[in-house]
Scaffold this active site. Structure first.
Site, PDB file in Angstrom:
ATOM      1  CG  ASP A 102      -0.411  -0.086   2.523  1.00 23.03           C
ATOM      2  OD1 ASP A 102       0.835  -0.203   2.627  1.00 23.03           O
ATOM      3  OD2 ASP A 102      -1.173  -0.033   3.512  1.00 23.03           O
ATOM      4  CB  SER A 103       4.605   1.669  -0.153  1.00 29.58           C
ATOM      5  OG  SER A 103       4.812   0.490  -0.902  1.00 29.58           O
TER       6      SER A 103
ATOM      7  CD  GLU B 185       7.342  -0.322   7.873  1.00 27.96           C
ATOM      8  OE1 GLU B 185       6.421  -1.028   7.417  1.00 27.96           O
ATOM      9  OE2 GLU B 185       7.540   0.854   7.506  1.00 27.96           O
TER      10      GLU B 185
HETATM   11  O1  KIV Z   1       3.477  -1.070   1.711  1.00 28.38           O
HETATM   12  C1  KIV Z   1       4.619  -1.541   1.700  1.00 28.38           C
HETATM   13  O2  KIV Z   1       5.409  -1.313   0.774  1.00 28.38           O
HETATM   14  C2  KIV Z   1       5.013  -2.363   2.822  1.00 28.38           C
HETATM   15  C3  KIV Z   1       6.461  -2.681   2.950  1.00 28.38           C
HETATM   16  C4  KIV Z   1       7.155  -1.485   3.448  1.00 28.38           C
HETATM   17  C5  KIV Z   1       6.711  -3.862   3.788  1.00 28.38           C
HETATM   18  O3  KIV Z   1       4.211  -2.728   3.624  1.00 28.38           O
END
Ligand code: KIV
Length: 271
Positions: A51-52, A189
């Site tokens: 969701d990044s 994280e």
């Molecule tokens: O949304 C994302 O990219 C993530 C990673 C940072 C693990 O959850």
């Protein structure tokens, strides 16, 4: 050592075997067909449609705005480019927080519509029943504890979690609860590496760290960060493996020059 020869297709079983053998799991994010294809062909084990997407693709400050429809749209593009890596999908904010049934329905929708191999959701004890119900339906679930960006407004900042004893205890407890609920792996994280080591040694399922030190069973980074495309964001856990922002900028400048000076296209590039 590469894992390409050992596994034609990465599954939850393969990831578990990598942990047992002490071979590090490699993971990166992708949000589009071309990047996913490059990562897969390079031999990455796991691709996360994170969701990044909300930050690095849509330009939002947080991961909160991205929707189920958007996650599904991008995952469909990613899975088309992948033949070996395991593709996991983040369940976006408010797609599972409303309750177990809502989370279950949305996990099912992701699996039905995308060809992904499983879902990831943030949180420990509070999402355990949802994790249990989703995994009982045959959908692999990855947990995500430590700094969970969907809770940014509770945390108040993106600083590391688990520094104090109480929080560390909670993270250890959440890891155990998620394992018992059926999660096949955990993202850790931004927690101290000593705590990540404790979690990794405590659970039988693989841990994949981001900003969680060397002792996790694997590592994950956000691709545009490690490729040096997202240069405005450089926390200490991000190592640049390329400087693509410079590469792209120089290529575009060269193209502008060539077009202005009528050096492009040549006879050979014309019909
Ligand atoms: O949304 C994302 O990219 C993530 C990673 C940072 C693990 O959850």
């Amino acid at each position: 050592m590469g894992t390409e020869q050992q596994f034609k297709r990465i599954t939850t079983k393969a990831l578990n075997l990598l942990k047992q053998k002490g071979i590090k799991i490699t993971a990166l994010t992708a949000y589009d067909f071309i990047t996913a294809k490059i990562l897969d062909e390079a031999g990455i084990d796991l691709i996360l449609v994170g969701d990044s997407l909300s930050n690095v693709f849509q330009g939002n400050d947080t991961t909160l705005p991205v929707t189920m429809d958007e996650m599904i749209y991008h995952t469909k593009a990613v899975t088309k480019g992948v033949s070996r890596a395991m593709v996991m999908v983040d369940m976006p904010f408010m797609s599972y927080q409303l309750g177990v049934d809502e989370g279950f329905r949305n996990a099912g929708r992701i699996m039905k519509e995308t060809s992904a191999s499983g879902v990831k959701l943030e949180g420990g004890e509070r999402v355990a029943e949802t994790v249990r119900k989703i995994t009982e339906a045959g959908i692999p679930v990855m947990g995500h504890i430590g700094l969970t960006p969907q809770s940014i407004h509770v945390f108040g900042s993106y600083r590391e979690r688990g520094r104090d004893k109480e929080e560390a205890k909670e993270i250890l407890k959440d890891a155990k609860i998620l394992e018992e609920a059926g999660a096949f792996a955990l993202v850790l994280e931004k927690i101290p590496s000593s705590l990540a080591k404790q979690v990794t040694e405590m659970v039988k399922i693989p841990t994949v760290g981001i900003g969680a030190g060397l002792y996790c069973d694997g590592q994950i980074l956000v691709s545009p960060d490690m490729l040096g495309l997202n240069v405005d964001f450089h926390p200490r856990f991000v190592r640049y493996y390329a400087h693509l922002a410079d590469v792209v900028s120089n290529a575009v400048k060269k193209y502008i020059d060539d077009v202005r000076q009528t050096k492009f296209p040549t006879e050979e590039e014309s019909y």
